[in-house]
Design an enzyme around this catalytic site. Sequence first.
Site, PDB file in Angstrom:
ATOM      1  N   GLU A 312       0.790  -1.227   0.000  1.00 38.34           N
ATOM      2  CA  GLU A 312       0.000   0.000   0.000  1.00 38.34           C
ATOM      3  C   GLU A 312       0.828   1.287   0.000  1.00 38.34           C
ATOM      4  O   GLU A 312       0.821   2.057   0.961  1.00 38.34           O
ATOM      5  CB  GLU A 312      -0.963  -0.011   1.194  1.00 38.34           C
ATOM      6  CG  GLU A 312      -1.941  -1.173   1.128  1.00 38.34           C
ATOM      7  CD  GLU A 312      -2.903  -1.262   2.291  1.00 38.34           C
ATOM      8  OE1 GLU A 312      -3.869  -2.053   2.225  1.00 38.34           O
ATOM      9  OE2 GLU A 312      -2.705  -0.529   3.292  1.00 38.34           O
ATOM     10  N   GLU A 439      -5.185  -8.453  -0.988  1.00 39.96           N
ATOM     11  CA  GLU A 439      -5.979  -8.410   0.241  1.00 39.96           C
ATOM     12  C   GLU A 439      -7.436  -8.154  -0.125  1.00 39.96           C
ATOM     13  O   GLU A 439      -7.745  -7.229  -0.885  1.00 39.96           O
ATOM     14  CB  GLU A 439      -5.491  -7.320   1.207  1.00 39.96           C
ATOM     15  CG  GLU A 439      -4.108  -7.579   1.790  1.00 39.96           C
ATOM     16  CD  GLU A 439      -3.689  -6.517   2.798  1.00 39.96           C
ATOM     17  OE1 GLU A 439      -4.551  -5.731   3.249  1.00 39.96           O
ATOM     18  OE2 GLU A 439      -2.482  -6.462   3.132  1.00 39.96           O
TER      19      GLU A 439
END
Length: 526
Positions: A312, A439
């Site tokens: 991220e 995810e």
Amino acid sequence: TSPPGSCYYYVSHCTQESVKPKMWMRDSWGEATKGAASDRAVCEQTRLSDYAKWCIVPAGAVRMHFNPQSIGPVHTACPLACEMESMYEQTWLKACMKEECKHCADCMTEATALCGVACLMRQRHETPFKNMPQYERIPLSDTASSSILDCNAAGGQITCNGAAFRIKGLNWYGMEGSYTSPPFGLHKHTLDSIMRFVAANGFNSLRILFNHDAVLQNRRVSPKLGIDFAPELAGLSQIEMMLAVAKGAAYRGILVMLACHRLYPEAFPGAAGSGFWYNQRFPESRVLQSWRRITEQLCGQWNVFAVDLMNEPFKSSWGSGDMSRDWDKAAGRLGDFVLANCPRWLIMVQGVSSQPGAPRVHKPQENMYWGENLMGHAVSPVMLSKPNRLVYSPHAYGPSVAAQPYHNYKMGFPENIGPIWERHFGFVMDSGIPIAIGELGGHYASKEKVFQDWAVPYADSRGFGLFYFALNPDSEDTGGVLELDWTTPVADKLKLLARFRGTPVHSLLHSPPPSPPPPPPEPRAP
């Protein structure tokens, strides 16, 4: 083949010169182990070097009837008994045997981890996973050559050994927030039990999170950080522990992707120091040093098949032209560095976020999850020296993690998510690059349940790979596939995930090689 981190580890301690051969167990130990009189006689008359040989031979090892649910594989029996007996007269081991230590890990600090096993066996047995599906292990080696698995990314899919491979994995976290901790859950289960649970529920891979600074400092695993049922990890360095976990996965036919979750333990997503692939305290040169160490130590482990370069990078841009901020260019540099040191690994690259995002492609006000935004690929694709190693790995969450304006039934939720996903990341498959969602998950209730009931079948129908978040039960944002006791499965989640079709790893390794192409036709006579 005995499971990794068990027989081999214990034998290495049992054959030390300081350990003298003695009777394999005392009568007081009978509650924990049940052996026949003939077994005792054999062990009493056998030298330690022979214990080691006997332990490694499965046919001989199973003669010792340890309960595999108490300490793990039965192959540990002989060296464990020998070590326990030789150490018995020492005060600290007596304390373990009498359950006077507060924690089993306390017994590991003065000699070997075997002492902790002695305490552990005396105090309690592992609680088996509940409602475990029937599962038959397909024999796979934990030490096979890395050449037995060759994975490529082309045509919008991953292939391994020439066959299509669909990732169906779980995230497993714990290492990323510490310098000395393995993944969580080993306070409740052996490493092999966890891998057996993963495999029995149809998962073929694990995304295991780590941090770069822990790799470089390479400290020893603390015996006091939740490894009651994995004492074989105590004292291993960070890299050695990562390898031991990977070998544990290999034994059950599970592939491993190593995912850099943060630069150092305190730089978790959203904290100071996060958002880029580097920072002032941890420059890109240090990142490369970490990847070098990882490749040197783990490239040879056959089931480590991929790396996720950075979790991220939400503050980064994509295709802006600013080399200090553009994640697409950084991913190319980092990926090529990894491939120069381990050419066989797949390189997983996440997206960025909304701001600054990919300013040449999307509007800043368009909401996206951290790691989801791959829209910049349209104008600045990640370039690797080996294009057939690139896999994009966006994060794609639902309303329980962060509600978005489009999570609205009046806007056609959840079916309206399909076009949004395609615009944010799905379109990259049109250029031949596979997608493996890194995810996806959440608390399975209310609107989140509606989202996941749509998302999992959609991902399956589109040919995406998937790493569900998470094996662990204690994420506040998402929960996991286990309840907080680490033993009770979340049945509704597993029932949903059973609809996602993953490829069994053994089918890739045991399949016959493809037939050679037919010879070219004979040239015609003029």
